[in-house]
Design a protein around this motif. Structure first.
Motif, PDB file in Angstrom:
ATOM      1  N   PRO A   5       0.490  17.649   5.215  1.00 16.78           N
ATOM      2  CA  PRO A   5       1.881  17.902   5.383  1.00 16.78           C
ATOM      3  C   PRO A   5       2.521  16.847   4.184  1.00 16.78           C
ATOM      4  O   PRO A   5       1.791  15.664   3.949  1.00 16.78           O
ATOM      5  CB  PRO A   5       2.021  17.090   6.772  1.00 16.78           C
ATOM      6  CG  PRO A   5       0.859  16.291   6.822  1.00 16.78           C
ATOM      7  CD  PRO A   5      -0.286  16.921   6.185  1.00 16.78           C
ATOM      8  N   PRO A   6       3.515  17.123   3.666  1.00 20.45           N
ATOM      9  CA  PRO A   6       4.239  16.289   2.729  1.00 20.45           C
ATOM     10  C   PRO A   6       4.682  14.977   3.481  1.00 20.45           C
ATOM     11  O   PRO A   6       5.050  14.938   4.655  1.00 20.45           O
ATOM     12  CB  PRO A   6       5.522  16.943   2.288  1.00 20.45           C
ATOM     13  CG  PRO A   6       5.779  17.906   3.472  1.00 20.45           C
ATOM     14  CD  PRO A   6       4.708  18.324   4.140  1.00 20.45           C
ATOM     15  N   SER A   7       4.407  14.006   2.802  1.00 27.50           N
ATOM     16  CA  SER A   7       5.222  12.383   3.119  1.00 27.50           C
ATOM     17  C   SER A   7       6.602  12.528   3.205  1.00 27.50           C
ATOM     18  O   SER A   7       7.228  13.721   2.922  1.00 27.50           O
ATOM     19  CB  SER A   7       4.653  11.461   2.304  1.00 27.50           C
ATOM     20  OG  SER A   7       5.226  11.378   0.859  1.00 27.50           O
ATOM     21  N   THR A   8       7.116  11.330   3.785  1.00 29.47           N
ATOM     22  CA  THR A   8       8.638  11.200   3.966  1.00 29.47           C
ATOM     23  C   THR A   8       9.361  11.390   2.546  1.00 29.47           C
ATOM     24  O   THR A   8      10.522  11.892   2.489  1.00 29.47           O
ATOM     25  CB  THR A   8       8.936  10.141   4.766  1.00 29.47           C
ATOM     26  OG1 THR A   8       8.462   9.036   4.225  1.00 29.47           O
ATOM     27  CG2 THR A   8       8.501  10.225   6.141  1.00 29.47           C
ATOM     28  N   SER A   9       8.641  10.954   1.560  1.00 27.73           N
ATOM     29  CA  SER A   9       9.327  10.908   0.104  1.00 27.73           C
ATOM     30  C   SER A   9       9.099  12.293  -0.782  1.00 27.73           C
ATOM     31  O   SER A   9       9.469  12.590  -1.415  1.00 27.73           O
ATOM     32  CB  SER A   9       8.555   9.824  -0.722  1.00 27.73           C
ATOM     33  OG  SER A   9       7.135  10.147  -0.875  1.00 27.73           O
ATOM     34  N   GLY A  10       8.455  13.183   0.178  1.00 23.45           N
ATOM     35  CA  GLY A  10       8.400  14.611  -0.383  1.00 23.45           C
ATOM     36  C   GLY A  10       7.035  14.579  -1.232  1.00 23.45           C
ATOM     37  O   GLY A  10       6.676  15.813  -1.690  1.00 23.45           O
ATOM     38  N   GLU A  11       6.311  13.798  -1.361  1.00 29.30           N
ATOM     39  CA  GLU A  11       4.912  13.856  -2.120  1.00 29.30           C
ATOM     40  C   GLU A  11       3.986  14.377  -1.156  1.00 29.30           C
ATOM     41  O   GLU A  11       4.079  14.354   0.027  1.00 29.30           O
ATOM     42  CB  GLU A  11       4.721  12.322  -2.839  1.00 29.30           C
ATOM     43  CG  GLU A  11       5.872  11.800  -3.617  1.00 29.30           C
ATOM     44  CD  GLU A  11       5.250  10.389  -4.149  1.00 29.30           C
ATOM     45  OE1 GLU A  11       4.407   9.646  -3.386  1.00 29.30           O
ATOM     46  OE2 GLU A  11       6.078  10.114  -5.197  1.00 29.30           O
ATOM     47  N   LEU A  12       2.832  14.784  -1.780  1.00 27.46           N
ATOM     48  CA  LEU A  12       1.726  15.212  -0.858  1.00 27.46           C
ATOM     49  C   LEU A  12       1.293  14.070  -0.448  1.00 27.46           C
ATOM     50  O   LEU A  12       0.883  13.098  -0.912  1.00 27.46           O
ATOM     51  CB  LEU A  12       0.778  15.939  -1.932  1.00 27.46           C
ATOM     52  CG  LEU A  12      -0.696  16.560  -1.107  1.00 27.46           C
ATOM     53  CD1 LEU A  12      -0.252  17.584  -0.221  1.00 27.46           C
ATOM     54  CD2 LEU A  12      -1.604  17.172  -2.292  1.00 27.46           C
ATOM     55  N   ALA A  13       0.687  14.048   0.847  1.00 29.27           N
ATOM     56  CA  ALA A  13       0.274  13.184   1.476  1.00 29.27           C
ATOM     57  C   ALA A  13      -1.087  13.692   2.214  1.00 29.27           C
ATOM     58  O   ALA A  13      -1.200  14.581   2.682  1.00 29.27           O
ATOM     59  CB  ALA A  13       1.094  12.532   2.644  1.00 29.27           C
ATOM     60  N   VAL A  14      -2.264  12.838   1.863  1.00 32.33           N
ATOM     61  CA  VAL A  14      -3.495  13.186   1.893  1.00 32.33           C
ATOM     62  C   VAL A  14      -4.047  12.130   3.111  1.00 32.33           C
ATOM     63  O   VAL A  14      -4.084  11.112   2.921  1.00 32.33           O
ATOM     64  CB  VAL A  14      -4.665  13.209   1.056  1.00 32.33           C
ATOM     65  CG1 VAL A  14      -5.901  13.562   1.173  1.00 32.33           C
ATOM     66  CG2 VAL A  14      -4.035  14.201  -0.375  1.00 32.33           C
ATOM     67  N   ARG A  15      -4.512  12.695   4.354  1.00 29.19           N
ATOM     68  CA  ARG A  15      -5.176  11.913   5.142  1.00 29.19           C
ATOM     69  C   ARG A  15      -6.549  11.310   5.052  1.00 29.19           C
ATOM     70  O   ARG A  15      -7.295  11.874   4.449  1.00 29.19           O
ATOM     71  CB  ARG A  15      -5.554  12.733   6.740  1.00 29.19           C
ATOM     72  CG  ARG A  15      -4.125  13.173   7.257  1.00 29.19           C
ATOM     73  CD  ARG A  15      -4.637  14.159   8.515  1.00 29.19           C
ATOM     74  NE  ARG A  15      -5.092  15.257   8.019  1.00 29.19           N
ATOM     75  CZ  ARG A  15      -4.264  16.344   8.069  1.00 29.19           C
ATOM     76  NH1 ARG A  15      -2.964  16.256   8.372  1.00 29.19           N
ATOM     77  NH2 ARG A  15      -4.555  17.071   7.661  1.00 29.19           N
TER      78      ARG A  15
END
Length: 413
Positions: free
Chosen positions: A69-79
């Motif tokens: 899912p995208p992070s709150t800033s719109g960037e790709l967030a990787v677990r």
């Protein structure tokens, strides 16, 4: 309170919100999974919300193959469960990186990062075939080749010598990692007498400088290797995860990391700080050197970091260790002057590249030594990320392009 995570004898329980975040869906969708029999829920006594078994959620996440899912800033967030940067601290698997550097060696921390087991006194050794191939490849390079050229060639040669490189089972990947890192170090041409039976730091030292290694300086080099082992999703680490997502073997994964690291804005940053410190020492004034950088519209090397509001904790740890080494005092003083001079213009704190430059300048290492230390150190972190990514659904690191070219159909050119 509702939807708080709880624990029981069967393992960790996730709240609805945590399960939704892990699955990359809305909370309502989690309950849809329950109604379809894909997830089992349980209501805890005294709680209005349901909880879910963490392992069951993890299995569903991998099976569903949802993208990150995208992070709150719109960037790709990787677990990831490897590195957390929070409130000007850096943690590896929840443990403060500076504390690890104070108590363990690089090999011990690398092994712990990969397996979760702390094996005191572990030593990594290079296999004969891989090391022989890597050395021959490095020796064939032109005389003006730099350390990163040698490392890139060494990893390719080591891969060619390993017929098991395509086996991505965990035990084989771990054996590869334990062999690859010392192969990279031992393939570099020695500048001083070799110490083949020693741990990694003394062997790397002999490839970076001809000056004798005192225990305090070796401890700083070992601490630097630990502190640089990982740093969240830096550009090179993202490249590594993309390669691992495509199921590239560990050697190719490390090659991907080297490619991104070779950029001027990533691995080469410590070299810029090294040159600045030499200039400060040569001119006897940090003010003149800082002024030249600002006049040319350049950033002052070794200052500022987008992930820290204050001083980089890795730099803080290395500076404290460098204070105990007499031969580091001139370079350390030059760094302090650069920091205070720049602070008159804008408040920027030291980052790890500046601390690494103090070490390399003080010990007579070449300009590229910081980049070499960075590359060797980060290899262990890249392997940790590859192991994590190998457990995910293949090819999940596949963003969608947003086309902004001419509207079709266009005439044939």
């Amino acid at each position: 309170m509702a939807d708080q995570d709880t624990h029981d004898a069967g393992g960790r329980r996730l709240s609805t919100r945590e399960a939704a975040d892990r699955l990359g869906v809305k909370p309502e969708t989690v309950y849809a999974y329950v109604s379809r029999g894909q997830l089992a829920s349980r209501r805890e006594p005294g709680s209005r919300g349901s909880t879910f078994d963490a392992k069951e959620v993890e299995t569903l996440a991998r099976r569903s193959g949802r993208r990150e899912p995208p992070s709150t800033s719109g960037e790709l967030a990787v677990r990831t469960g490897i590195t957390l940067i929070d409130r000007d601290h850096c943690y590896f698997r929840g443990v403060d990186a500076s504390e690890l550097a104070a108590h363990y060696s690089y090999e011990e921390v690398a092994e712990w990062l990969w397996t979760g087991e702390m094996r005191r006194g572990i030593r990594f050794t290079a296999p004969h075939d891989a090391l022989s191939a890597a050395r021959r490849a490095v020796q064939a390079l032109p005389a003006h080749s730099g350390p990163m050229d040698r490392l890139r060639v060494a990893v390719i040669a080591a891969a060619a010598a390993d017929p098991l490189r395509f086996d991505l089972s965990e035990n084989v990947v771990l054996d590869t990692a334990r062999a690859l890192i010392p192969t990279l170090v031992d393939a570099l041409p020695p500048q001083a007498a070799e110490q083949p039976a020693a741990s990694l730091a003394p062997r790397l030292w002999s490839r970076l400088t001809s000056e004798p290694a005192d225990p305090a300086s070796l401890r700083i080099l070992d601490a630097a290797l630990i502190l640089l082992i990982d740093h969240d999703l830096a550009a090179s680490t993202l490249a590594v995860r993309v390669a691992a997502s495509a199921r590239a073997h560990p050697y190719a994964v490390v090659s991907a990391g080297f490619g991104a690291l070779d950029g001027a804005l990533h691995g080469a940053a410590s070299g810029l700080a090294h040159r600045m410190l030499l200039e400060v020492l040569d001119r006897g004034s940090a003010a003149a050197v800082v002024a030249d950088h600002l006049r040319a519209g350049r950033r002052v090397p070794g200052l500022g970091h987008r992930l820290y509001t204050g001083e980089d904790p890795r730099a803080h740890t290395l500076f404290e260790l460098l204070e105990e080494v007499p031969r580091a005092r001139p370079a350390l003083q030059a760094a302090r002057e650069a920091i205070t001079t720049t602070a008159r213009h804008t408040e920027l704190h030291a980052n790890v590249d500046l601390a690494l430059a103090v070490l390399t300048v003080a010990t007579g290492m070449p300009t590229e030594a910081g980049e070499t230390i960075f590359a060797i150190a980060r290899t262990a972190g890249w392997i940790a990320h590859a192991l994590e990514e190998y457990d995910e659904l293949p090819l999940r690191m596949r963003p969608s392009g947003r086309y902004c070219g001419p509207k079709p159909p266009q005439p044939l050119p």
